[in-house]
Scaffold this motif. Structure first.
Motif, PDB file in Angstrom:
ATOM      1  N   TYR A 453      49.040  27.289  56.926  1.00  0.00           N
ATOM      2  CA  TYR A 453      49.727  28.264  57.772  1.00  0.00           C
ATOM      3  C   TYR A 453      48.824  29.461  58.058  1.00  0.00           C
ATOM      4  O   TYR A 453      48.770  29.979  59.174  1.00  0.00           O
ATOM      5  N   MET A 454      48.121  29.924  57.030  1.00  0.00           N
ATOM      6  CA  MET A 454      47.230  31.059  57.206  1.00  0.00           C
ATOM      7  C   MET A 454      46.101  30.734  58.178  1.00  0.00           C
ATOM      8  O   MET A 454      45.782  31.525  59.072  1.00  0.00           O
ATOM      9  N   ILE A 455      45.515  29.548  58.039  1.00  0.00           N
ATOM     10  CA  ILE A 455      44.444  29.133  58.954  1.00  0.00           C
ATOM     11  C   ILE A 455      44.974  29.039  60.379  1.00  0.00           C
ATOM     12  O   ILE A 455      44.305  29.457  61.338  1.00  0.00           O
ATOM     13  N   SER A 456      46.171  28.492  60.535  1.00  0.00           N
ATOM     14  CA  SER A 456      46.766  28.375  61.865  1.00  0.00           C
ATOM     15  C   SER A 456      46.944  29.745  62.508  1.00  0.00           C
ATOM     16  O   SER A 456      46.604  29.943  63.693  1.00  0.00           O
ATOM     17  N   GLY A 457      47.463  30.705  61.759  1.00  0.00           N
ATOM     18  CA  GLY A 457      47.642  32.049  62.299  1.00  0.00           C
ATOM     19  C   GLY A 457      46.320  32.709  62.621  1.00  0.00           C
ATOM     20  O   GLY A 457      46.188  33.399  63.648  1.00  0.00           O
ATOM     21  N   TRP A 659      36.076  39.251  45.562  1.00  0.00           N
ATOM     22  CA  TRP A 659      36.066  37.968  44.875  1.00  0.00           C
ATOM     23  C   TRP A 659      36.837  38.035  43.557  1.00  0.00           C
ATOM     24  O   TRP A 659      37.557  37.095  43.195  1.00  0.00           O
ATOM     25  N   SER A 660      36.698  39.130  42.823  1.00  0.00           N
ATOM     26  CA  SER A 660      37.393  39.269  41.538  1.00  0.00           C
ATOM     27  C   SER A 660      38.902  39.247  41.737  1.00  0.00           C
ATOM     28  O   SER A 660      39.633  38.552  41.007  1.00  0.00           O
ATOM     29  N   MET A 661      39.379  39.972  42.728  1.00  0.00           N
ATOM     30  CA  MET A 661      40.817  40.015  42.974  1.00  0.00           C
ATOM     31  C   MET A 661      41.332  38.677  43.479  1.00  0.00           C
ATOM     32  O   MET A 661      42.396  38.207  43.061  1.00  0.00           O
ATOM     33  N   ALA A 662      40.588  38.042  44.387  1.00  0.00           N
ATOM     34  CA  ALA A 662      41.027  36.757  44.945  1.00  0.00           C
ATOM     35  C   ALA A 662      41.127  35.697  43.856  1.00  0.00           C
ATOM     36  O   ALA A 662      42.109  34.943  43.780  1.00  0.00           O
ATOM     37  N   ILE A 663      40.115  35.638  42.989  1.00  0.00           N
ATOM     38  CA  ILE A 663      40.120  34.624  41.932  1.00  0.00           C
ATOM     39  C   ILE A 663      41.222  34.904  40.917  1.00  0.00           C
ATOM     40  O   ILE A 663      41.971  33.990  40.526  1.00  0.00           O
ATOM     41  N   SER A 664      41.332  36.155  40.481  1.00  0.00           N
ATOM     42  CA  SER A 664      42.315  36.478  39.451  1.00  0.00           C
ATOM     43  C   SER A 664      43.740  36.321  39.963  1.00  0.00           C
ATOM     44  O   SER A 664      44.602  35.759  39.263  1.00  0.00           O
ATOM     45  N   ILE A 665      44.015  36.768  41.187  1.00  0.00           N
ATOM     46  CA  ILE A 665      45.366  36.649  41.736  1.00  0.00           C
ATOM     47  C   ILE A 665      45.705  35.181  41.996  1.00  0.00           C
ATOM     48  O   ILE A 665      46.803  34.712  41.660  1.00  0.00           O
ATOM     49  N   GLY A 666      44.782  34.454  42.596  1.00  0.00           N
ATOM     50  CA  GLY A 666      45.026  33.040  42.867  1.00  0.00           C
ATOM     51  C   GLY A 666      45.264  32.249  41.600  1.00  0.00           C
ATOM     52  O   GLY A 666      46.183  31.422  41.516  1.00  0.00           O
ATOM     53  N   PHE A 667      44.437  32.499  40.579  1.00  0.00           N
ATOM     54  CA  PHE A 667      44.594  31.806  39.293  1.00  0.00           C
ATOM     55  C   PHE A 667      45.942  32.145  38.668  1.00  0.00           C
ATOM     56  O   PHE A 667      46.637  31.267  38.132  1.00  0.00           O
ATOM     57  N   VAL A 704      42.992  33.263  50.008  1.00  0.00           N
ATOM     58  CA  VAL A 704      42.205  32.325  50.813  1.00  0.00           C
ATOM     59  C   VAL A 704      41.588  33.054  52.008  1.00  0.00           C
ATOM     60  O   VAL A 704      40.459  32.750  52.428  1.00  0.00           O
ATOM     61  N   ALA A 705      42.316  34.024  52.572  1.00  0.00           N
ATOM     62  CA  ALA A 705      41.778  34.807  53.691  1.00  0.00           C
ATOM     63  C   ALA A 705      40.509  35.539  53.270  1.00  0.00           C
ATOM     64  O   ALA A 705      39.553  35.649  54.052  1.00  0.00           O
ATOM     65  N   TRP A 706      40.491  36.044  52.033  1.00  0.00           N
ATOM     66  CA  TRP A 706      39.269  36.694  51.562  1.00  0.00           C
ATOM     67  C   TRP A 706      38.111  35.692  51.496  1.00  0.00           C
ATOM     68  O   TRP A 706      36.981  36.021  51.873  1.00  0.00           O
ATOM     69  N   VAL A 707      38.375  34.490  50.998  1.00  0.00           N
ATOM     70  CA  VAL A 707      37.315  33.474  50.918  1.00  0.00           C
ATOM     71  C   VAL A 707      36.728  33.222  52.308  1.00  0.00           C
ATOM     72  O   VAL A 707      35.500  33.169  52.483  1.00  0.00           O
ATOM     73  N   ILE A 708      37.597  33.089  53.305  1.00  0.00           N
ATOM     74  CA  ILE A 708      37.131  32.837  54.670  1.00  0.00           C
ATOM     75  C   ILE A 708      36.330  34.031  55.193  1.00  0.00           C
ATOM     76  O   ILE A 708      35.256  33.873  55.793  1.00  0.00           O
ATOM     77  N   ALA A 709      36.854  35.228  54.956  1.00  0.00           N
ATOM     78  CA  ALA A 709      36.171  36.425  55.441  1.00  0.00           C
ATOM     79  C   ALA A 709      34.810  36.586  54.771  1.00  0.00           C
ATOM     80  O   ALA A 709      33.801  36.897  55.426  1.00  0.00           O
ATOM     81  N   ALA A 710      34.756  36.377  53.457  1.00  0.00           N
ATOM     82  CA  ALA A 710      33.488  36.521  52.740  1.00  0.00           C
ATOM     83  C   ALA A 710      32.463  35.506  53.237  1.00  0.00           C
ATOM     84  O   ALA A 710      31.285  35.841  53.437  1.00  0.00           O
ATOM     85  N   CYS A 711      32.903  34.279  53.436  1.00  0.00           N
ATOM     86  CA  CYS A 711      31.985  33.246  53.939  1.00  0.00           C
ATOM     87  C   CYS A 711      31.543  33.565  55.368  1.00  0.00           C
ATOM     88  O   CYS A 711      30.357  33.403  55.724  1.00  0.00           O
ATOM     89  N   HIS A 712      32.463  34.030  56.193  1.00  0.00           N
ATOM     90  CA  HIS A 712      32.150  34.326  57.597  1.00  0.00           C
ATOM     91  C   HIS A 712      31.197  35.503  57.722  1.00  0.00           C
ATOM     92  O   HIS A 712      30.338  35.536  58.622  1.00  0.00           O
ATOM     93  N   TYR A 713      31.315  36.459  56.816  1.00  0.00           N
ATOM     94  CA  TYR A 713      30.474  37.648  56.872  1.00  0.00           C
ATOM     95  C   TYR A 713      29.245  37.547  55.974  1.00  0.00           C
ATOM     96  O   TYR A 713      28.579  38.544  55.699  1.00  0.00           O
ATOM     97  N   GLY A 714      28.922  36.343  55.512  1.00  0.00           N
ATOM     98  CA  GLY A 714      27.682  36.126  54.788  1.00  0.00           C
ATOM     99  C   GLY A 714      27.731  36.455  53.315  1.00  0.00           C
ATOM    100  O   GLY A 714      26.676  36.605  52.687  1.00  0.00           O
ATOM    101  N   ARG A 715      28.910  36.560  52.716  1.00  0.00           N
ATOM    102  CA  ARG A 715      29.030  36.865  51.304  1.00  0.00           C
ATOM    103  C   ARG A 715      29.689  35.713  50.541  1.00  0.00           C
ATOM    104  O   ARG A 715      30.286  35.914  49.487  1.00  0.00           O
ATOM    105  N   GLY A 716      29.563  34.521  51.062  1.00  0.00           N
ATOM    106  CA  GLY A 716      30.199  33.371  50.427  1.00  0.00           C
ATOM    107  C   GLY A 716      29.350  32.704  49.374  1.00  0.00           C
ATOM    108  O   GLY A 716      29.868  32.028  48.480  1.00  0.00           O
ATOM    109  N   GLY A 717      28.016  32.862  49.473  1.00  0.00           N
ATOM    110  CA  GLY A 717      27.125  32.265  48.488  1.00  0.00           C
ATOM    111  C   GLY A 717      27.283  30.758  48.395  1.00  0.00           C
ATOM    112  O   GLY A 717      27.412  30.055  49.412  1.00  0.00           O
TER     113      GLY A 717
END
Length: 802
Positions: A453-457, A659-667, A704-717
């Protein structure tokens, strides 16, 4: 200790004490004292110990109530020399011979019939453990036949041919030495028996489905079986066999009071019967004589299903589906052959044609044919290249999200969705499995839907805001009208053709795609399609006829389409004023969060209540658009950010915090359910569950939005390297088809199995991997035949205008 011995000696006790009960006309002893019972038995057997004598009396009365006074009298009267009936004498001799063999095998001395009167003997348990009870029953039934134990009465509800054939089969089973009746032993072998491990949930004994259907039975004329000479005009008698499945509900207490989360335990036995028997005849067999007394009221609640040979030629909808699929197959073949010939001409160095000349020469028909060509579509589908400006990490996120959904559904479709059979051999072990910390990742698979749903939006806002910005510069009525038309047409055309084709196959052809001892009488979701298919076509199946959902898993598409339909209003406001539009998106997200919280507080449901609450949580919370829209709104916000800032710099501090917030909240969102689901876990309050349901989904979408944003802006590693790997691109393209077909693949596989599924980590992993591979193989064919051609046809329909 005495009562324990009595229970162990039940077969012997029943034999001795039933004689007393029958001879004195006593079936129950409600008004007799323990001493009276003991004296009563002592008159016949010589036992004067009250507790043993009374227990033997009760056991005998119980046997008489089960098999009838006449049968007990014949057996026991002969044994105790109380009658001159020759049949009774023969029965007594059989029983005593087997007791003698057991006594001799026990190694305690030579057999002496006075042992029956020797209540001092401490060796009864050992003797009985050596007794061949199956052989005893076998020898007794040879004396009088199956008809003696299960006589046909005027109240019996079964046809005469079925009864006679069934009794002949039972009698023929006893003729162990006759090679011409070996088929009867195969029938008996192919019939399910009460399995071991019932307390672990092994309540299904399927027998041997294929062995049963391969048998041809023959009863010769003038043969003596069951103490009867087969001289009637119906002999010699020949028949084929059929497989039937008898299922009855079990009291949940059989599983030790285990919380089965609304899944009702069933006892299922496979039966190999003569083909003269129908389902209603099987019901009658279960109520005959001795068997009926043993079954008691359970026979009345037994559901019997006998699969019949199905002919697709007699099924009009199925025949129509085959014709339609054949037409598509013909289009694919013709398109491929046509393009192959075009390629040959090119290789012969014929004059190349421009795009406009191309259409002038071959015409629209040729372009349509090429739309179905494997030569064109397969390379596009399997290419690892992404389009210019693509957000490449989305390919990996789509793939891993759909595999997460497949993992979650591996535990559902087929394993717990067959209404007529328990398909697992150790259902009880599923409960401790769900209580483990690691299993919470399976419970959390529903978050993968919110990822989509998030990707679709996000894609909707990112792409359409660019288009509307162009339209804003030149707002001609004709262009606006065409934009609105194409906005809806593209989405409907993109999703619907393959969706409807899969729905047609599921509705009309699934019943012909498999068979076996676990194949259901009907697949409820497929049966519902015959009535509610139109709700899927209109994408309202999550709101209309929700109790009769067709392709129950397709609720996701209904939500997605509804979000898309209303989003054009949000896009309009975002185009007029980005801040104003963002406020409306925020208000919609807030409304979704509040709605989900209120609904969840009302119904208080979860992953584990879907089978027990009558659909309350599923219908009112899980699949409703107002409870799922928040994740879509998170995607809209991400699309707005990408639109406003195609390129941005993220500092190391911001990257680390993100990344810290995304991983900790998702987990936390995925694994916090362990606090409730673990053994002796604390049940969540309504308030806590409401907060988790309402806030958890948009929070997951934000992670997940953070993961996409980080990867898109060159911080995905390394994460971006994995998610953007070209090998995942083709699999990502097939994720839509995979979502549509994977439950069908699971059901067909499990329902077609000849044995039960064992629930263990290693077995389920293999099952999951197999489902995944077969799903994507099928998805490739579906995408090639139904999705790719319609995407090419869209270009022909709209031409160069978009």
């Amino acid at each position: 200790m005495i009562m324990t011995c009595v229970k162990k000696f039940i077969p012997l006790i029943l034999v001795v004490s039933s004689a007393f009960s029958v001879c004195h006309g006593k079936v129950t002893a409600q008004n007799m004292s323990v001493g009276d019972k003991a004296r009563w038995v002592g008159n016949f057997v010589g036992i004067d110990q009250p507790s043993i004598g009374a227990s033997m009396y009760d056991a005998g009365a119980h046997l008489v109530s089960k098999v009838g006074a006449q049968a007990a009298g014949i057996i026991l009267g002969g044994m105790l020399q109380g009658t001159k009936d020759p049949t009774a004498g023969r029965v007594a001799d059989v029983v005593l011979d087997h007791l003698s063999d057991a006594y001799n095998k026990s190694g305690v001395g030579k057999w002496n019939r006075t042992m029956l009167r020797d209540h001092q003997s401490q060796l009864g348990g050992l003797i009985l453990s050596k007794m061949d009870f199956v052989g005893t029953i076998h020898d007794i039934t040879r004396l009088g036949g199956a008809r003696m134990l299960m006589p046909l009465t005027k109240d019996s509800k079964m046809n005469k041919d079925c009864y006679e054939d069934a009794m002949d089969v039972l009698d023929a089973v006893n003729e162990m030495q006759r090679s011409d009746l070996a088929w009867a032993r195969v029938m008996f072998d192919a019939t399910g028996k009460i399995p071991s491990g019932v307390l672990r949930g092994h309540t299904t004994s399927l027998g041997s489905y294929d062995s049963c259907l391969a048998i041809h039975g023959r009863i010769p004329k003038n043969i003596v079986i069951g103490a009867l000479n087969k001289t009637a005009s119906r002999y010699p008698r020949e028949f084929d066999t059929k497989y039937c499945r008898a299922t009855m509900a079990l009291d949940p207490s059989v599983l030790g009071g285990l919380d089965t989360h609304g899944i009702h335990p069933l006892l299922t036995l496979g039966m190999c019967l003569p083909d003269s028997c129908k389902a209603e005849d099987v019901d009658g067999i279960l109520k005959l004589g001795f068997l009926g007394r043993v079954m008691g009221s359970s026979a009345d609640s037994t559901d019997v299903y006998c699969p019949e040979e199905r002919s697709i030629g007699d099924d009009t909808p199925a025949l129509a589906a085959v014709i339609i699929l054949s037409f598509f197959g013909l289009l694919v073949l013709c398109g491929t052959v046509y393009e192959f010939r075009q390629e040959i001409k090119k290789s012969a160095q014929m004059k190349p044609k421009s795009e406009s000349d191309h259409y002038d020469v071959i015409g629209t028909l040729g372009a349509i044919l090429k739309s179905f060509s494997i030569i064109t579509n397969a390379p596009k589908l399997l290419s690892g290249k992404s389009g210019p400006g693509a957000i490449t990490c989305l390919h990996g996120i789509r793939f891993f999200s759909i595999t997460w959904i497949i993992l979650g559904h591996t535990y559902n479709y087929g394993l717990v969705t067959n209404p007529g059979v328990m398909t697992t051999i150790n259902f009880v072990d599923a409960v401790p499995m769900t209580q483990r910390f690691t299993y919470q990742a399976v419970v959390g698979a529903g978050y993968a839907v919110d990822t989509f749903y998030m990707i679709s939006g996000m894609l909707l806002a990112f792409i359409q805001l660019k288009q509307m910005a162009k339209l804003k510069k030149d707002p001609e009525p004709g262009k606006i009208g065409y934009y609105v038309f194409y906005y809806y047409f593209h989405r409907f055309w993109r999703l619907t053709p393959m969706y409807m084709m899969i729905l047609m196959i599921y509705t009309c052809l699934t019943t012909y795609l498999g068979d076996g001892p676990m194949w259901p009488k009907q697949i409820e979701s497929a049966q519902n399609c015959r009535e509610s298919w139109w709700t899927n076509l209109l994408y309202v199946n999550n709101l209309v006829l929700v109790n009769k959902q067709c392709m129950a898993w397709s609720w996701f598409l209904a939500n997605d389409m509804q979000f898309y339909v209303v989003s054009i209003v949000l896009l309009f406001f975002l185009t007029v004023n980005i801040k104003l539009g963002s406020c409306f998106v925020f208000l919609l997200m807030t409304a979704g969060i509040v709605s989900a919280g209120v609904k969840e507080h009302t119904y208080n449901g979860s992953f584990f209540t879907m089978k027990s609450d009558g659909g309350a949580f599923w219908n009112n919370v899980y699949i409703t658009p107002w409870c799922r829209v928040a994740a879509f709104c998170v995607g809209l916000f991400l699309g707005i950010i990408f639109y406003k800032k195609p390129k941005a710099y993220l500092s190391r501090v911001k990257t680390f915090i993100g990344w810290s917030m995304a991983i900790s909240i998702g987990f936390t969102l995925v694994y916090c359910t362990y606090s409730e689901n673990k053994e002796n876990g604390e049940t969540w309050s309504r308030e806590f569950r409401a907060v988790y349901e309402s806030v958890g989904r948009p929070l997951w979408a934000a992670c997940v939005a953070w993961v996409i944003a980080a990867c898109h802006y060159g911080r995905g590693g390394i994460v971006n390297s994995i998610l953007s790997w070209s090998g995942l691109v083709p699999l990502s393209r097939m994720s839509y088809a995979a979502y549509l077909v994977h439950p069908m693949m699971m059901m067909i596989y499990v329902f077609s199995k000849r044995n039960l599924v064992y629930l263990a980590d290693f077995d389920v992993i293999y099952l999951f991997l197999g489902h995944t591979v077969m799903t994507f193989m099928t998805s490739f064919v579906a995408s090639l035949a139904f999705e790719a051609p319609f995407m090419a046809l869209e270009k022909i329909i709209v031409g160069g205008r978009k």
